[in-house]
Design a protein around this motif. Structure first.
Motif, PDB file in Angstrom:
ATOM      1  N   PHE A  84      50.167  31.012 -11.907  1.00  0.00           N
ATOM      2  CA  PHE A  84      50.977  31.596 -12.467  1.00  0.00           C
ATOM      3  C   PHE A  84      50.912  31.938 -13.638  1.00  0.00           C
ATOM      4  O   PHE A  84      50.215  30.667 -14.323  1.00  0.00           O
ATOM      5  CB  PHE A  84      52.079  30.601 -11.987  1.00  0.00           C
ATOM      6  CG  PHE A  84      53.054  30.202 -13.719  1.00  0.00           C
ATOM      7  CD1 PHE A  84      54.367  31.178 -13.105  1.00  0.00           C
ATOM      8  CD2 PHE A  84      53.719  29.326 -13.950  1.00  0.00           C
ATOM      9  CE1 PHE A  84      55.420  30.767 -13.669  1.00  0.00           C
ATOM     10  CE2 PHE A  84      54.101  28.717 -14.720  1.00  0.00           C
ATOM     11  CZ  PHE A  84      55.649  30.015 -14.761  1.00  0.00           C
ATOM     12  N   GLU A  85      51.823  32.672 -14.882  1.00  0.00           N
ATOM     13  CA  GLU A  85      51.919  32.644 -16.011  1.00  0.00           C
ATOM     14  C   GLU A  85      53.037  33.535 -16.346  1.00  0.00           C
ATOM     15  O   GLU A  85      53.560  34.177 -15.692  1.00  0.00           O
ATOM     16  CB  GLU A  85      50.864  33.479 -16.480  1.00  0.00           C
ATOM     17  CG  GLU A  85      49.775  34.355 -16.460  1.00  0.00           C
ATOM     18  CD  GLU A  85      49.018  34.974 -17.066  1.00  0.00           C
ATOM     19  OE1 GLU A  85      48.097  35.222 -17.825  1.00  0.00           O
ATOM     20  OE2 GLU A  85      48.236  36.240 -16.253  1.00  0.00           O
ATOM     21  N   VAL A  86      53.693  33.829 -17.652  1.00  0.00           N
ATOM     22  CA  VAL A  86      54.633  34.456 -17.629  1.00  0.00           C
ATOM     23  C   VAL A  86      53.587  36.100 -18.208  1.00  0.00           C
ATOM     24  O   VAL A  86      53.169  35.865 -19.155  1.00  0.00           O
ATOM     25  CB  VAL A  86      55.283  34.389 -18.233  1.00  0.00           C
ATOM     26  CG1 VAL A  86      56.652  35.486 -18.970  1.00  0.00           C
ATOM     27  CG2 VAL A  86      56.642  32.817 -18.055  1.00  0.00           C
ATOM     28  N   SER A  87      53.128  36.860 -17.855  1.00  0.00           N
ATOM     29  CA  SER A  87      52.714  38.268 -17.990  1.00  0.00           C
ATOM     30  C   SER A  87      53.419  39.599 -18.519  1.00  0.00           C
ATOM     31  O   SER A  87      53.104  40.609 -18.970  1.00  0.00           O
ATOM     32  CB  SER A  87      51.175  38.073 -17.087  1.00  0.00           C
ATOM     33  OG  SER A  87      52.047  38.456 -15.741  1.00  0.00           O
ATOM     34  N   GLU A 121      45.879  35.686  -6.162  1.00  0.00           N
ATOM     35  CA  GLU A 121      45.429  36.379  -7.661  1.00  0.00           C
ATOM     36  C   GLU A 121      45.861  37.718  -7.522  1.00  0.00           C
ATOM     37  O   GLU A 121      46.221  38.186  -7.391  1.00  0.00           O
ATOM     38  CB  GLU A 121      43.894  36.543  -8.049  1.00  0.00           C
ATOM     39  CG  GLU A 121      43.313  36.660  -9.329  1.00  0.00           C
ATOM     40  CD  GLU A 121      41.818  36.356  -9.764  1.00  0.00           C
ATOM     41  OE1 GLU A 121      41.362  36.651 -11.063  1.00  0.00           O
ATOM     42  OE2 GLU A 121      41.343  36.513  -9.121  1.00  0.00           O
ATOM     43  N   GLY A 122      46.381  37.384  -9.352  1.00  0.00           N
ATOM     44  CA  GLY A 122      46.920  38.876  -9.647  1.00  0.00           C
ATOM     45  C   GLY A 122      48.809  38.980  -9.293  1.00  0.00           C
ATOM     46  O   GLY A 122      49.505  39.839  -9.902  1.00  0.00           O
ATOM     47  N   LEU A 123      48.773  38.024  -9.303  1.00  0.00           N
ATOM     48  CA  LEU A 123      50.543  37.669  -8.586  1.00  0.00           C
ATOM     49  C   LEU A 123      50.764  36.418  -8.988  1.00  0.00           C
ATOM     50  O   LEU A 123      51.127  35.538  -8.409  1.00  0.00           O
ATOM     51  CB  LEU A 123      50.617  37.834  -7.104  1.00  0.00           C
ATOM     52  CG  LEU A 123      50.231  39.061  -6.201  1.00  0.00           C
ATOM     53  CD1 LEU A 123      50.128  38.747  -4.506  1.00  0.00           C
ATOM     54  CD2 LEU A 123      50.899  40.550  -6.762  1.00  0.00           C
ATOM     55  N   PRO A 124      51.307  36.227 -10.347  1.00  0.00           N
ATOM     56  CA  PRO A 124      51.607  34.342 -10.908  1.00  0.00           C
ATOM     57  C   PRO A 124      52.747  34.497 -10.387  1.00  0.00           C
ATOM     58  O   PRO A 124      53.426  33.554 -10.685  1.00  0.00           O
ATOM     59  CB  PRO A 124      51.905  35.522 -12.560  1.00  0.00           C
ATOM     60  CG  PRO A 124      51.532  37.328 -12.685  1.00  0.00           C
ATOM     61  CD  PRO A 124      51.847  37.201 -10.934  1.00  0.00           C
ATOM     62  N   ARG A 156      56.237  42.306  -8.681  1.00  0.00           N
ATOM     63  CA  ARG A 156      56.337  41.644  -7.391  1.00  0.00           C
ATOM     64  C   ARG A 156      55.929  42.569  -6.078  1.00  0.00           C
ATOM     65  O   ARG A 156      55.512  41.457  -5.129  1.00  0.00           O
ATOM     66  CB  ARG A 156      57.702  40.929  -7.654  1.00  0.00           C
ATOM     67  CG  ARG A 156      57.700  40.181  -8.740  1.00  0.00           C
ATOM     68  CD  ARG A 156      58.764  38.822  -8.594  1.00  0.00           C
ATOM     69  NE  ARG A 156      58.294  38.198  -7.483  1.00  0.00           N
ATOM     70  CZ  ARG A 156      59.047  36.890  -7.108  1.00  0.00           C
ATOM     71  NH1 ARG A 156      60.253  36.442  -8.163  1.00  0.00           N
ATOM     72  NH2 ARG A 156      58.545  36.174  -6.097  1.00  0.00           N
ATOM     73  N   GLN A 157      55.853  43.212  -5.899  1.00  0.00           N
ATOM     74  CA  GLN A 157      55.968  44.152  -5.060  1.00  0.00           C
ATOM     75  C   GLN A 157      54.153  44.060  -4.135  1.00  0.00           C
ATOM     76  O   GLN A 157      54.315  43.881  -2.672  1.00  0.00           O
ATOM     77  CB  GLN A 157      56.264  45.869  -5.211  1.00  0.00           C
ATOM     78  CG  GLN A 157      57.118  46.376  -5.128  1.00  0.00           C
ATOM     79  CD  GLN A 157      57.387  47.779  -5.919  1.00  0.00           C
ATOM     80  OE1 GLN A 157      57.042  48.443  -5.818  1.00  0.00           O
ATOM     81  NE2 GLN A 157      58.472  47.905  -6.179  1.00  0.00           N
ATOM     82  N   GLY A 158      53.775  43.380  -4.794  1.00  0.00           N
ATOM     83  CA  GLY A 158      52.279  42.653  -4.183  1.00  0.00           C
ATOM     84  C   GLY A 158      52.264  41.689  -2.968  1.00  0.00           C
ATOM     85  O   GLY A 158      50.913  41.693  -2.280  1.00  0.00           O
TER      86      GLY A 158
END
Length: 285
Positions: free
Chosen positions: A24-27, A70-73, A99-101
């Motif tokens: 989680f992060e705001v990226s 990973e890569g989906l915060p 977010r589609q991933g």
């Protein structure tokens, strides 16, 4: 939860899905809450707050865990994985590419755990239990938000596929981009909502379908503290924060409030409800 467990529809203990905020992060920015918080979160603080929420929910429900990717915060916001109704799972179709991933991971988890996957039309955006909330006082009624993330057409899609009455609600304030940020059905027909989040026609629809003594409107201050983004498990309401007046009204209606600080996740536009997904949804309970 063991991978071999299949969904049980008839249960006395609620079942809730959560996903740890490992990544989680705001990226990126896809809602107004994120605007000033890119790279402004800490993994230690978010994990501590999420653990507190998981522990609180675990005292009132069985908690299943979906692995983070990973890569989906934003995958920790489990409510957006899709919509559960009985043994049926309707996967989300996210509006934003960021977010589609998450979609493939949700589909795989629910398939592994024995749910029937039911898709809506490919050209319709639908963001799951963030925008689709079952009424907990009337059987076979679903409230569906649209205007920012989910398409209006999702209402008729869900009505057909789930054989359920769907009441669409137009969201008018971009700060309340999902229905679960401003509307929360509670047991016995009570409903928390922020009137300012809806257009006039939708507000009239809420007032038409919910009796006055069951409506619990919240102030803008409480709404911005994500009081409506609450987890309701029986007579327990778990939320980030509620002001004294709202607490008094909820306790007067027989609810027990539990506050869990979730300000780290609010930087991304979510709180308690966003971080959970009911796995045993049936209407009228």
């Amino acid at each position: 939860m063991a991978e071999t467990m299949s969904p049980a529809i008839e249960r006395t203990v609620p079942r809730v899905l959560m996903c740890a905020p490992t990544f989680f992060e705001v990226s990126y920015v896809i809602n107004p809450w994120m605007t000033d918080h890119v790279h402004d979160t800490t993994s230690e603080r978010s994990r501590r707050q999420w653990d507190a929420l998981r522990d609180t929910v675990s005292r009132h429900a069985d908690v299943a865990l979906q692995p983070a990717a990973e890569g989906l915060p934003d995958m920790c916001f489990a409510a957006n994985a899709g919509l559960v109704f009985g043994n049926t799972f309707v996967p989300s179709r996210f509006r934003y590419a960021e977010r589609q991933g998450e979609e493939a991971h949700a589909r795989a988890w629910f398939s592994r755990h024995g749910f029937d996957i039911v898709d809506i039309a490919e050209d319709v955006f639908f963001e799951g239990a963030g925008d689709a909330l079952f009424d907990r006082g009337v059987s076979r009624r679903l409230w569906m938000g649209h205007g920012h993330r989910s398409d209006p057409a999702a209402a008729s899609e869900l009505a057909t596929r789930l054989d359920i009455e769907v009441i669409p609600l137009k969201l008018a304030d971009p700060r309340f981009y999902h229905l679960d940020t401003c509307f929360c059905p509670l047991v016995d027909g009570y409903t928390l909502y922020f009137p300012g989040a809806f257009d006039a026609a939708s507000l009239a629809s809420i007032e038409k379908h919910i009796a006055p003594h069951l409506r619990i409107p919240v102030s803008e201050h409480d709404a911005l503290d994500f009081a409506c983004n609450a987890v309701n498990l029986g007579k327990v309401v778990i939320l980030n924060r509620a002001g004294p007046d709202l607490r008094s009204r909820l306790e007067g209606a027989g609810f027990m409030l539990i506050e869990v600080a979730l300000d780290e996740f609010m930087k991304s536009g979510g709180a308690a409800k966003c971080l959970t997904l009911r796995l045993d949804e049936v209407t009228g309970v």
